[in-house]
Enzyme design. Sequence first.
Site, PDB file in Angstrom:
ATOM      1  N   CYS A   2       0.873  -1.168   0.000  1.00  0.00           N
ATOM      2  CA  CYS A   2       0.000   0.000   0.000  1.00  0.00           C
ATOM      3  C   CYS A   2       0.907   1.213   0.000  1.00  0.00           C
ATOM      4  CB  CYS A   2      -0.904   0.005   1.237  1.00  0.00           C
ATOM      5  SG  CYS A   2      -1.925   1.508   1.364  1.00  0.00           S
ATOM      6  N   GLU A 105      -3.919   1.463  -6.150  1.00  0.00           N
ATOM      7  CA  GLU A 105      -3.028   0.357  -6.464  1.00  0.00           C
ATOM      8  C   GLU A 105      -2.901   0.273  -7.982  1.00  0.00           C
ATOM      9  OE1 GLU A 105      -0.297  -1.295  -5.980  1.00  0.00           O
ATOM     10  OE2 GLU A 105      -1.125  -1.764  -3.992  1.00  0.00           O
TER      11      GLU A 105
END
Length: 226
Positions: A2, A105
């Site tokens: 992340c 992402e």
Amino acid sequence: MCGRFTITLPLDELIVRYLIFENRLAKFAPNYNVAPMQFIPAVISGKEGHRLGELRWGLVPSWAKEDKIGGSMINARAESLTEKPAFRKLLTSRRCLIPADGFYEWQQRAGGKQPFRIVMKDGGFFSFAGLYDIWSDPQGNKLATCTIITTEPNSLMAEIHTRMPAILRPEHEAEWLARDNADAQALLKLLQPYESAKMRAYPVSTAVGNVRNNSKELLEEVKSSG
């Protein structure tokens, strides 16, 4: 991993949502492209109640010789928390919640990488599970830093990436923050992939890849490149 997320909700909503007893945020503004090494809002459990303040994203263990290590410690794998010296003790002593309302992402494709923003279907915000530590330089100046825990992807995220941030169920947040909770195995059980049925992902502009870009336009859905 992340590596980018968003937090755009008003400060008063954060205070109410997390039952904040003490607010130490000097200033707060929407951030559409939160990046490592920035100071980010975080919630910890203080002696009197929940405390809202800032932690720099990128963990610097208290025993580190210098703070440069933070850039390589923005994430911690849930599966190895009890094995890594930097995380083992923190799991049972220094846990935090990191509020967010979306994260980015990148999906690898033949023509390059397509960024996606992942959010809750109901548009609500949520909490990453995090660990924090306090480091002091030779002059005694203190630096409070954190890392975001990652876990295996749910079925939604598996189409995009091999990892996802560990998002705590709302009913588990108090257990994660509890100062007197030192049960490592029970804590690890909270770090499960979030329910994919409650989440959605949509493609966004590649402009999000540049940390200097930080505007509401980054949240807009775009036509996928592949």
